[in-house]
Structures are given as structure tokens and as C-alpha cells.
Motif scaffolding. Structure first.
Motif, PDB file in Angstrom:
ATOM      1  N   LEU A 126       0.805  -1.222   0.000  1.00 24.58           N
ATOM      2  CA  LEU A 126       0.000   0.000   0.000  1.00 24.58           C
ATOM      3  C   LEU A 126       0.843   1.279   0.000  1.00 24.58           C
ATOM      4  CD1 LEU A 126      -2.982  -1.070   2.260  1.00 24.58           C
ATOM      5  CD2 LEU A 126      -3.091  -0.444  -0.155  1.00 24.58           C
ATOM      6  N   PRO A 127       1.840   1.425   0.868  1.00 20.54           N
ATOM      7  CA  PRO A 127       2.638   2.646   0.782  1.00 20.54           C
ATOM      8  C   PRO A 127       3.391   2.766  -0.535  1.00 20.54           C
ATOM      9  CG  PRO A 127       3.580   1.121   2.369  1.00 20.54           C
ATOM     10  CD  PRO A 127       2.229   0.599   2.017  1.00 20.54           C
ATOM     11  N   ALA A 128       3.823   1.635  -1.083  1.00 20.45           N
ATOM     12  CA  ALA A 128       4.506   1.687  -2.384  1.00 20.45           C
ATOM     13  C   ALA A 128       3.550   2.155  -3.475  1.00 20.45           C
ATOM     14  CB  ALA A 128       5.071   0.319  -2.723  1.00 20.45           C
ATOM     15  N   ALA A 129       2.281   1.730  -3.388  1.00 22.12           N
ATOM     16  CA  ALA A 129       1.286   2.176  -4.370  1.00 22.12           C
ATOM     17  C   ALA A 129       1.043   3.682  -4.253  1.00 22.12           C
ATOM     18  CB  ALA A 129      -0.022   1.412  -4.177  1.00 22.12           C
ATOM     19  N   LEU A 130       0.844   4.180  -3.038  1.00 26.09           N
ATOM     20  CA  LEU A 130       0.594   5.602  -2.852  1.00 26.09           C
ATOM     21  C   LEU A 130       1.787   6.447  -3.279  1.00 26.09           C
ATOM     22  CD1 LEU A 130      -1.227   5.550   0.606  1.00 26.09           C
ATOM     23  CD2 LEU A 130      -2.256   5.786  -1.647  1.00 26.09           C
ATOM     24  N   ALA A 131       2.984   5.927  -3.083  1.00 27.03           N
ATOM     25  CA  ALA A 131       4.189   6.676  -3.422  1.00 27.03           C
ATOM     26  C   ALA A 131       4.366   6.879  -4.919  1.00 27.03           C
ATOM     27  CB  ALA A 131       5.421   5.971  -2.854  1.00 27.03           C
TER      28      ALA A 131
END
Length: 525
Positions: free
Chosen positions: A257-262
């Protein structure tokens, strides 16, 4: 647009995906944030942020696709110094999704205030179905075991076009790396809260089994801090079913999830519960959501539109949405097979008393090991060293087993009187072969270890691994495209054919999603 990788990892480690979203979009009050947060049309929309939805979000974001992820549950912070979630020993409103009374194996029914808690328990016909409800989906509430099914059962369950060699070489390793799955370290295994794990291995070995370590997504450094009493106790005292607020689990909020948002191409909106889906006259999909406050009050409704719709709401809720859309005529072309092929993964729990050996005083929840029985019982069976929180301080050992059941399946149907979608044709006899296999294993272990007795676990038939309903190769093609509805995809446990083949399903769900997204991105749809 991207964010510094070190900043991303720091935000993810503190559980602040909202902070990461602000770093990408601009802070609250900025023009960029206002423009982004008011949008209602996206190229792609992903329903759900569990294993399938998180994979879809990352791969869409990295492909530069304008994407919205809607999640019905809350985003829960990591709090290294305080308790966030309730537990068997301290029931709170955060535990259950809009229930008035608790419902969980070995938990005495207790009144609670209905709220958007982390676990939905749906009382279906003949079966209780449990599923996660929060940012990160099932990764918040599962027990971290990350294992692949044996090849023979994978090949028995899936179409020939899904080659086991490809999964073993590419997709399973990719997911394991992304999740950071590792076996329990020796120093943790030797500690007092895992005395029960060592005893479990001893008892299975005496019964002629070969136990082996299992990959897990627990954060062993946090577990060590619990052992040193520098972090709130959670994983080491058997509390993980309703989340580990101290960060003891490496949930999807720390990886996909954080990789997607980034990537700068993905937005995430928690507390957005999808109520219906359909198609507008202009060809776009419509998704009606109910916006919730953290306490559960309804703020209002919003209709989003998209060109590409990814169903990843989990088996129970993906089936609810798709069956309702088909039966109401909201989504023309959905195949008749939607809602069929459901199974409970052969989930069973058994317990044994062992009063002659001290078990450590409390039992840690991370699962250390398992044993596979391909031919010894009525059904092939994977047994795992487990914990029921209500039993963790008692001289009892728990085994959780998953059987390879290729025969017993159920169907989701709309109730013509209420319009609600329910599991229509499940009964106790569909779980009976799995129960007999689990009991036979328990009897064998008791017989090989004098002084042990069975413990009755009184619970309604129950599964934490609901699977099927939109079975891959039947309702969808081999990359999750739903037959008959262009632009509609399924990427969660609904794809699995009712059974994971003698394994916990999280690794297979994410691996199927990784493979599917590689094909979807390459084909631009």
C-alpha cells in the motif's frame, strides 16, 4: 511523481498512510489536495485494500494508471507504546464490524456498540464467515502464515494454463519478498511464550509426523521488544486475531500500500463502504459508496465512476456485490457462474490438554511450524501449531488444519424477499469430512502422547478463509477478467476454487493477483 523511498518507509513503519497520501497530493487545505479529494471519476477503481487489492493498486500505480482504492474500514495506526485494538481479554468496539454482540470461537458473547471494527463475522447458513475490515484487509487480522500449496493439489484445483512452475519460480517468491515473510528465529522459538510451539512439535513427532517451519509475516524485532517488555504485549500473549497495534505484524500497510501511494497515481479512501455497483449508459462503471465516520455514523453517499473496475473486497463482499448487481440487472452480461464454487478451505480447529508439561504461562500467536499429511486421513491435511486466545493461559495445545476438499461447495444467492445476498446451501455435512480428518489427527497425537486428553472447542462451523464464487477459469479468464463484462476484474479470494490446496490462502491470492496484473498491464486492459 514519487516520494523519497526513505520517507515512504518511515511513514509506512509508523502506519501513517494518510500522511503519505498528503506528501504525494499536497497537505490538507492545499489546492492540489482539494482538487484530488473532490474527484469522483478515475481511470481505475479498486474495491478493497487486502492482498488482491493492494497488489492491483501497486501495479496500476507503477503503470501510471489514475487509480482510486476505496476501503470500507478504518486505517489503524501503529502505536509502539499503547494498545490500539481490543482482544479476548479486553473487548472493545474496535473488534467487530457493526455487531451488537461479540461472536468468536472461545469468546463469551459480550454486548458491544456497533462500529466499523476490524473483523466482520457473518452468520451464514450453516457457517460463520470471518473477514477483515480495515486498510490492509485480511493482513490486519490474519496470523501471518505465508505458505504455498503443494504442487499436486495446485494442479488438481486450477486450470492447466496456470502452471505451478511459473508460480514457484516467479509469483510466490515475489510476494514473499514484498511481504518480508521469514521463519520464526531460533531465539524467539526458544522463549517462554513459544514453549507451546516446541511441545506441539514434540507431540507431532511422537505421532510419526515430520514438522517443518512456516514462513510468517510477523516482525520478529517487535516480538523481541515484547519479550523484553519494551513494547505492549500482543503477539506473545496470543492476541493477534483483532490486530497487533504495536506493529508486530508486517501488514500490507507496510509493503504494497505505501509503495502504491508513493507512485503518485493512487489515492486511498478509508471508511468508504461500497453499497452497489453497476454500469451507466455512457459505459462507465458506477460505484455507490457510503461514507462513514470512525465511530460508525454515516456522513453521506457518493457515486464514483471509472473505466476499469477491480473487485477485491474479499470473497464474502465481492460475491455480495456481484450477485446483487447481476440479479438486479445493474451489470448486464455477468455470467451465471458468479456466486458458485464457494468453499471454506477445510478449516478446522482442535485442542488437546497437556497437564503434565508446563506450556510457558502464555502462548504466543505467531505460528512456528506445521506438518502435512497427504494420505493418512480421509482428506489431505495441513496441520499448524496454533492458538485460541481464550485458551492461551490454559494447559492446552491447539491445532489449526486446512484440508484439501475438492468436492463440497456452496452458492451465494439473492434472497427474493429481502434482496440480500447470502450463502444459500451450506450445511454441516459439507464440513464433515474435514472435521473427521482433523479429529483423526488429534486422536493419533493423543494416542502417541500418554497423559493427553481432547478438549472440546464449542463453536459453530467457522472459516477465516472463505474462498470462491468467481472461480478463475470459470467466471474469469486466467488473469481475472470477468467473462462478458469488459473492464471488470476479480482479484481476491473469490478467484480460488473454494480451496487453497492444503495451505493458508494469502500467498496464493497475492500471487494470482501479481500474475493477473502483469498480464493486464501488458495488454493495457
Amino acid at each position: 511523481m514519487s516520494v523519497d523511498r526513505r520517507h515512504v518507509l518511515g511513514l509506512a513503519g509508523r502506519g501513517t498512510l494518510a500522511g503519505l497520501g498528503a506528501a504525494v497530493l499536497g497537505g490538507a487545505g492545499s489546492r492540489a489536495f482539494a482538487a484530488a479529494s473532490s474527484r469522483t471519476h478515475f481511470r481505475a477503481l479498486v474495491i478493497g485494500s487486502g492482498f488482491g487489492g493492494s497488489v492491483a493498486a501497486l501495479r496500476l500505480g507503477r503503470a501510471g494508471v489514475d487509480t482510486l482504492v476505496v476501503e470500507r474500514g478504518r486505517e489503524w495506526p501503529v502505536a509502539p507504546r499503547r494498545h490500539v485494538f481490543g482482544s479476548m481479554n479486553g473487548v472493545t468496539d474496535t473488534m467487530f464490524w457493526f455487531r451488537r454482540t461479540t461472536r468468536w470461537p472461545a469468546l463469551v458473547p459480550t454486548p458491544v456498540r456497533p462500529a466499523p471494527g476490524v473483523m466482520e463475522v457473518s452468520e451464514e447458513q450453516g457457517l460463520d464467515i470471518a473477514c477483515g475490515a480495515g486498510v490492509g484487509g485480511g493482513s490486519i487480522v490474519y496470523t501471518g502464515v505465508t505458505v504455498a500449496p503443494p504442487r499436486r493439489y495446485f494442479e488438481r484445483l486450477y486450470p492447466p494454463g496456470l502452471r505451478y512452475e511459473e508460480f514457484a519460480r516467479t509469483w510466490f517468491p515475489r510476494v514473499r519478498r514484498a511481504l518480508g515473510a521469514t521463519v520464526m528465529p531460533a531465539d524467539v522459538h526458544r522463549s517462554a511464550p513459544f514453549t507451546h510451539s516446541r511441545l506441539w512439535d514434540e507431540h507431532l513427532t511422537r505421532a510419526g509426523a515430520r514438522t517443518f517451519p512456516l514462513d510468517s509475516t510477523f516482525d520478529w524485532d517487535v516480538v523481541r521488544r515484547e519479550l523484553a517488555h519494551t513494547a505492549p504485549l500482543s503477539a506473545t500473549v496470543g492476541e493477534s486475531d483483532f490486530g497487533c497495534g504495536n506493529g508486530a505484524k508486517k501488514s500490507l500497510t507496510r509493503s504494497y500500500l505505501p509503495a502504491a501511494l508513493a507512485t503518485g497515481h493512487v489515492q486511498l479512501r478509508p471508511l468508504h463502504e461500497v453499497r452497489s455497483i453497476g454500469r451507466r449508459r455512457d459505459g462507465r462503471f458506477r460505484v455507490e459508496v457510503r461514507r462513514l465516520e470512525p465511530g460508525g455514523a454515516v456522513l453521506g453517499t457518493t457515486e464514483f465512476t471509472c473505466d476499469l473496475l477491480f473487485m477485491a473486497a474479499g470473497t464474502l463482499n465481492t460475491n455480495r456485490l456481484l450477485v446483487a448487481a447481476r440479479d438486479r440487472g445493474d451489470l448486464a452480461g455477468l455470467p451465471a457462474s458468479v456466486g458458485t464454487g464457494f468453499g471454506d478451505n477445510g478449516d478446522q480447529a482442535t485442542a488437546r490438554s497437556q497437564p503434565l508439561r508446563f506450556h510457558g504461562g502464555s502462548q504466543g500467536s505467531p505460528c512456528a511450524s506445521g506438518a502435512f499429511f497427504p494420505t493418512e486421513f480421509e482428506l489431505p491435511l495441513l496441520a499448524e501449531n496454533w492458538v485460541l486466545p481464550g485458551y492461551h493461559a490454559l494447559p492446552a495445545l491447539v491445532t489449526f488444519s486446512m484440508t484439501v476438499d475438492t468436492d463440497h461447495r456452496g452458492t451465494f444467492r439473492s434472497d427474493p424477499r429481502t434482496g440480500r445476498v447470502r450463502l444459500a446451501d451450506w450445511s454441516a455435512d459439507k464440513s464433515a469430512a474435514a472435521a473427521r480428518s482433523a479429529t483423526a489427527l488429534s486422536d493419533r497425537v493423543i494416542g502417541a502422547n500418554p497423559g493427553m486428553l481432547p478438549v472440546t472447542v464449542t463453536t459453530r462451523p467457522f472459516t477465516g478463509h472463505p474462498l470462491g464464487g468467481c472461480v478463475i477459469g470459470r467466471t474469469t479468464d486466467l488473469e481475472g477478467r470477468v467473462h462478458g463484462v469488459r473492464g471488470l476484474y476479480v482479484l481476491d479470494g473469490s478467484l480460488l476454487p473454494g480451496n487453497a490446496g492444503g495451505a493458508n490462502p494469502s500467498l496464493t491470492i497475492a500471487a494470482l493477483a501479481e500474475r493477473a496484473m502483469a498480464g493486464i498491464v501488458a495488454a493495457a486492459g
